[in-house]
Structures are given as C-alpha cells and as structure tokens.
Design a protein around this motif. Sequence first.
Motif, PDB file in Angstrom:
ATOM      1  N   ASP A 125       0.813  -1.216   0.000  1.00 54.72           N
ATOM      2  CA  ASP A 125       0.000   0.000   0.000  1.00 54.72           C
ATOM      3  C   ASP A 125       0.849   1.270   0.000  1.00 54.72           C
ATOM      4  O   ASP A 125       0.417   2.311  -0.491  1.00 54.72           O
ATOM      5  CB  ASP A 125      -0.937  -0.001   1.217  1.00 54.72           C
ATOM      6  CG  ASP A 125      -1.947  -1.137   1.153  1.00 54.72           C
ATOM      7  OD1 ASP A 125      -2.383  -1.458   0.030  1.00 54.72           O
ATOM      8  OD2 ASP A 125      -2.269  -1.700   2.208  1.00 54.72           O
ATOM      9  N   GLU A 126       2.057   1.203   0.561  1.00 55.64           N
ATOM     10  CA  GLU A 126       2.945   2.372   0.610  1.00 55.64           C
ATOM     11  C   GLU A 126       4.039   2.310  -0.451  1.00 55.64           C
ATOM     12  O   GLU A 126       4.918   3.164  -0.469  1.00 55.64           O
ATOM     13  CB  GLU A 126       3.589   2.474   1.995  1.00 55.64           C
ATOM     14  CG  GLU A 126       2.597   2.681   3.133  1.00 55.64           C
ATOM     15  CD  GLU A 126       1.849   4.004   2.993  1.00 55.64           C
ATOM     16  OE1 GLU A 126       2.464   4.972   2.482  1.00 55.64           O
ATOM     17  OE2 GLU A 126       0.681   4.082   3.395  1.00 55.64           O
ATOM     18  N   SER A 127       3.955   1.313  -1.311  1.00 55.93           N
ATOM     19  CA  SER A 127       4.991   1.151  -2.329  1.00 55.93           C
ATOM     20  C   SER A 127       4.925   2.273  -3.370  1.00 55.93           C
ATOM     21  O   SER A 127       3.855   2.572  -3.920  1.00 55.93           O
ATOM     22  CB  SER A 127       4.845  -0.205  -3.027  1.00 55.93           C
ATOM     23  OG  SER A 127       5.707  -0.292  -4.130  1.00 55.93           O
ATOM     24  N   LYS A 128       6.077   2.856  -3.651  1.00 53.57           N
ATOM     25  CA  LYS A 128       6.121   3.920  -4.652  1.00 53.57           C
ATOM     26  C   LYS A 128       5.862   3.373  -6.044  1.00 53.57           C
ATOM     27  O   LYS A 128       5.280   4.046  -6.904  1.00 53.57           O
ATOM     28  CB  LYS A 128       7.490   4.615  -4.601  1.00 53.57           C
ATOM     29  CG  LYS A 128       7.557   5.860  -5.454  1.00 53.57           C
ATOM     30  CD  LYS A 128       8.855   6.609  -5.225  1.00 53.57           C
ATOM     31  CE  LYS A 128       8.883   7.877  -6.070  1.00 53.57           C
ATOM     32  NZ  LYS A 128      10.132   8.642  -5.848  1.00 53.57           N
ATOM     33  N   ILE A 129       6.288   2.137  -6.276  1.00 56.32           N
ATOM     34  CA  ILE A 129       6.052   1.522  -7.587  1.00 56.32           C
ATOM     35  C   ILE A 129       4.561   1.365  -7.841  1.00 56.32           C
ATOM     36  O   ILE A 129       4.047   1.703  -8.918  1.00 56.32           O
ATOM     37  CB  ILE A 129       6.759   0.149  -7.665  1.00 56.32           C
ATOM     38  CG1 ILE A 129       8.272   0.334  -7.544  1.00 56.32           C
ATOM     39  CG2 ILE A 129       6.411  -0.554  -8.975  1.00 56.32           C
ATOM     40  CD1 ILE A 129       9.036  -0.965  -7.519  1.00 56.32           C
ATOM     41  N   ILE A 130       3.847   0.860  -6.829  1.00 52.92           N
ATOM     42  CA  ILE A 130       2.398   0.664  -6.983  1.00 52.92           C
ATOM     43  C   ILE A 130       1.695   2.004  -7.171  1.00 52.92           C
ATOM     44  O   ILE A 130       0.793   2.147  -8.006  1.00 52.92           O
ATOM     45  CB  ILE A 130       1.829  -0.083  -5.756  1.00 52.92           C
ATOM     46  CG1 ILE A 130       2.511  -1.448  -5.597  1.00 52.92           C
ATOM     47  CG2 ILE A 130       0.327  -0.257  -5.897  1.00 52.92           C
ATOM     48  CD1 ILE A 130       2.330  -2.381  -6.768  1.00 52.92           C
ATOM     49  N   ASN A 140      -1.013   6.005 -10.613  1.00 53.89           N
ATOM     50  CA  ASN A 140      -1.033   7.346 -11.208  1.00 53.89           C
ATOM     51  C   ASN A 140      -0.974   7.285 -12.733  1.00 53.89           C
ATOM     52  O   ASN A 140      -1.565   8.126 -13.421  1.00 53.89           O
ATOM     53  CB  ASN A 140       0.146   8.172 -10.677  1.00 53.89           C
ATOM     54  CG  ASN A 140       0.020   8.482  -9.195  1.00 53.89           C
ATOM     55  OD1 ASN A 140      -1.093   8.534  -8.668  1.00 53.89           O
ATOM     56  ND2 ASN A 140       1.146   8.697  -8.527  1.00 53.89           N
ATOM     57  N   THR A 141      -0.266   6.293 -13.247  1.00 54.89           N
ATOM     58  CA  THR A 141      -0.185   6.133 -14.708  1.00 54.89           C
ATOM     59  C   THR A 141      -1.552   5.798 -15.289  1.00 54.89           C
ATOM     60  O   THR A 141      -1.918   6.298 -16.358  1.00 54.89           O
ATOM     61  CB  THR A 141       0.828   5.036 -15.064  1.00 54.89           C
ATOM     62  OG1 THR A 141       2.101   5.366 -14.503  1.00 54.89           O
ATOM     63  CG2 THR A 141       0.965   4.896 -16.571  1.00 54.89           C
TER      64      THR A 141
END
Length: 270
Positions: free
Chosen positions: A128-133, A138-139
């Motif tokens: 949930d806090e992953s920047k990748i996710i 956002n993409t």
Amino acid sequence: MDFALRSCSWHGHETYAPDEPALRARLRVDTPAGEAWRCLRCANFVPGPPKTSGPADEAPEVPRGRLLRDRVIMRLLAVERVIRALVLILVAVGIFHLRTSKTHVKEAFDNELPLIRPLADQLGWNVDESKIIKTIDNTFALSSTTLAWLALAFLLYALLQLIEAVGLWLVKRWGEYFAVVATSLFLPLEIFELFEKVTVLRVVLLLVNIAAVVWLIWSKRLFGVRGGGRRYHEEHSAESLLTVERAALLHSGTLGTDAPVSSGPTDVTR
C-alpha cells in the motif's frame, strides 16, 4: 591487452606500400617465403603483397597505440547507449500498449495485486505504501493524450541515444561533441532523481555519464581543451607508423628535409 594485435586478429592486418622509395624500403623485407610488409597497426611484418599502395599522404588512417585503446572505449560507450535506447523503446511500446488498452490492463492489475500481498507481507514489503504501486496507479489516471506524449518523449530520448551510439561507434568528431552535449543536458535530471531516491542503478548511470563527458572532453580535446582540434589532429598523426618512419628517415638524412612529415588527412576539424 595488446589492442593492436587484437584488432588485427579480428579485422586483418593493414599493409601499405608507399611510392616513396626510402619509406617503402623501411616497410618491406624479403624472406625465404617471399616479400613481407609491415602492418600499419601492429607494426609486425606480414608475408605477402601489400593490401594497398600509393603516396604516403594517401595512406589510410590506421589507429594504433593509445588512439586504438580510445577507440575501444568509445565503442564500449556506444554499446551502452544502444542498450539504453532499447530499454527506452520497450518502455515507449509499453506505454502505447497501455494507452490503447488501459481499461483491460487496469482490470488485470487490480485482479493480480491481491495475489501478491501474502508474498509481499512475508518479504516485509508494504504494498500500500509502495512507490512503484503508486506510480502505476497514477499512470492509469493519465489521459490518452498524456500517455501518447510520454511515449513520444521516451522515443525521442531513445533516438538521441542511438545518434550518440552511431557517432561514437564510427569515431566521428561530431559524434564526440554530440555525446558530450546530449549527455550533459540530462545530468541535472539524473542528479535530481538521486535527491528523490538513491539507488545503485541511478548512481552507476550517473557516474558512467559523468566519466564519459570528462573523458571525451579531455582525451579528445573538445571545445578547445588542451589545444583543441588542431592539437588533436597533430597527436593523431604522430601516432601513425608512417609518420614515425618518416621521422626516422629525416633523422638519418635519408629522406630529404623538404619532404612532408605528416601522413593521412589534414582535416583539423576531426
């Protein structure tokens, strides 16, 4: 490593028969097996007739010594640029695919995400806090027009990398300038990314680019550094085997002092 012998083993020896008798005699010997000519790259005598012949000033430019080593380094940089370009092209293709089937891809992502949560929990990875996710989410929120422009930006960057690679691989003067300018333009962006997050890959890529810029400017005498293009050309000619042999003849008095001592093209812009 003897770069000259390695290059000759791959591409063959470069023998040349100059028209000037005194210079010709220094590059040719008779052996029981017949004539042998001195290679302009590795300086060894090679049995058989010369590959080409003509005036010494029209002899092909054959890099040797430090110049040959520099050519190997430049071609390694060219390979690295090609790898970057291929990665950028793959990213652009992925963005274009996402643009045309964003709904389907988002549904597949949402369905698969819960399946990786148990494994992520065991690895201590907070999904949930992953920047990748978050970046992927956002993409998905970007419009089709924005995705198209983003993909075109990646393709443009890939094109710049390929132009750099061609110029460096062919060892062209314009390629050296283009590589320095294009690489320098993106250095601030790479430094900014490090302030955002430090990763081994980002640090390595930044160090490679900085080293490439400094090395090209210093060793190739770009932008007038260390004498500029004229001094670079003089250094290039001084490495030529024909230039060395001419100097030896002048020193011994065999070659007339009115004979030119440079060999190869005289284009100082290279």
